[in-house]
Design an enzyme around this catalytic site. Sequence first.
Site, PDB file in Angstrom:
ATOM      1  N   ARG A  48       2.503  -2.333  -1.304  1.00 25.67           N
ATOM      2  CA  ARG A  48       2.600  -2.994   0.013  1.00 25.67           C
ATOM      3  C   ARG A  48       3.626  -2.229   0.848  1.00 25.67           C
ATOM      4  O   ARG A  48       4.808  -2.203   0.510  1.00 25.67           O
ATOM      5  CB  ARG A  48       3.031  -4.451  -0.186  1.00 25.67           C
ATOM      6  CG  ARG A  48       3.172  -5.234   1.100  1.00 25.67           C
ATOM      7  CD  ARG A  48       3.686  -6.643   0.808  1.00 25.67           C
ATOM      8  NE  ARG A  48       3.785  -7.436   2.022  1.00 25.67           N
ATOM      9  CZ  ARG A  48       4.826  -7.394   2.847  1.00 25.67           C
ATOM     10  NH1 ARG A  48       5.843  -6.593   2.596  1.00 25.67           N
ATOM     11  NH2 ARG A  48       4.843  -8.135   3.939  1.00 25.67           N
ATOM     12  N   LYS A  91      12.993  -1.288   2.086  1.00 21.80           N
ATOM     13  CA  LYS A  91      13.913  -2.317   1.578  1.00 21.80           C
ATOM     14  C   LYS A  91      15.318  -1.761   1.360  1.00 21.80           C
ATOM     15  O   LYS A  91      15.526  -0.551   1.221  1.00 21.80           O
ATOM     16  CB  LYS A  91      13.349  -2.957   0.308  1.00 21.80           C
ATOM     17  CG  LYS A  91      12.161  -3.874   0.638  1.00 21.80           C
ATOM     18  CD  LYS A  91      11.710  -4.725  -0.517  1.00 21.80           C
ATOM     19  CE  LYS A  91      10.523  -5.597  -0.087  1.00 21.80           C
ATOM     20  NZ  LYS A  91       9.935  -6.355  -1.170  1.00 21.80           N
TER      21      LYS A  91
END
Length: 292
Positions: A268, A233
């Site tokens: 995740r 991210k």
Amino acid sequence: MSSVNPGPALDCAGRLLDLSSPRVMGVLNVTPDSFSDGGTLYEDAALSRDRLLQRASAMVEAGVDILDIGGESTRPGAARVSLQEELDRVIPAVELLAAEFDVVLSVDTSSAEVITAAAAAGMGLINDVRSLTRPGALAAAAATGLPVCLMHMRQEPDVMQKAPHYQDVVADVLEWLQQRVDACVAAGIDRARLLVDPGFGFGKNLQHNLVLLNRLEALHALGLPLLVGMSRKTMISAALGGRDTSQRLPGGLALHAIAVFKGAHIVRVHDVAETVDAVRIAAAVRDATHHD
Ligand code: 9MG
């Protein structure tokens, strides 16, 4: 050290997911525009059965516990896809993977129709970044009897990164998740089926994300298993002064190790093998006791 809920076992369509040690969820996008696949997986789609099997198989060999299948990108600014397109991407993938692998399959979806169809196809866990707020989603999830991950997101992906603001990001996320837990319970979803996720990068700037991770223990107040996802991210790039997606693995490993140290039950990620080792180390340190 944080106090960590021991973590129950979740019944994921007959497969028990023991949360007493950290579990790794592998990202398996079946979208053309996903940053994680560089667009290749779906573009090969007619041909992509083999590619999907290869990717899933590599993750299973690397020790993945859950394969998270997503047919609509949730990255900032991502375009919506039609219901039919999402169904066409996701359902064949769930059927194929359910027939081939003995792991829990989760589906990253917010749509009632996809929830219902994916459950019939072999899904074991619902991963909804919109926490069952779309029409019919609560009832559809309740009817499946499956566990649900409720994630915090501020606004929709196309606008969520435009000047996000919170009074107190931890308190706001906590309160919002509590409201969604209450809505689920009111809709007939047993608390024992719920997981929560603060939604790193979803309507949060770098400082919001860092504070949420720094104070992750606060989310244990909900008394539910905690899932987090920070893999590749933008927060990694922002914290390090610029990193391409391909350069974000070390930062991601550090973040997920910290999350597990602070009591996250499921992470995740895209890079399963490396993460399995990182979270095992984090859990070993977290759970260490001394006796000669
Ligand atoms: C689908 N998806 C993308 N990022 C995610 C995250 O951080 N958590 C969950 N639960 N799902 C995510």
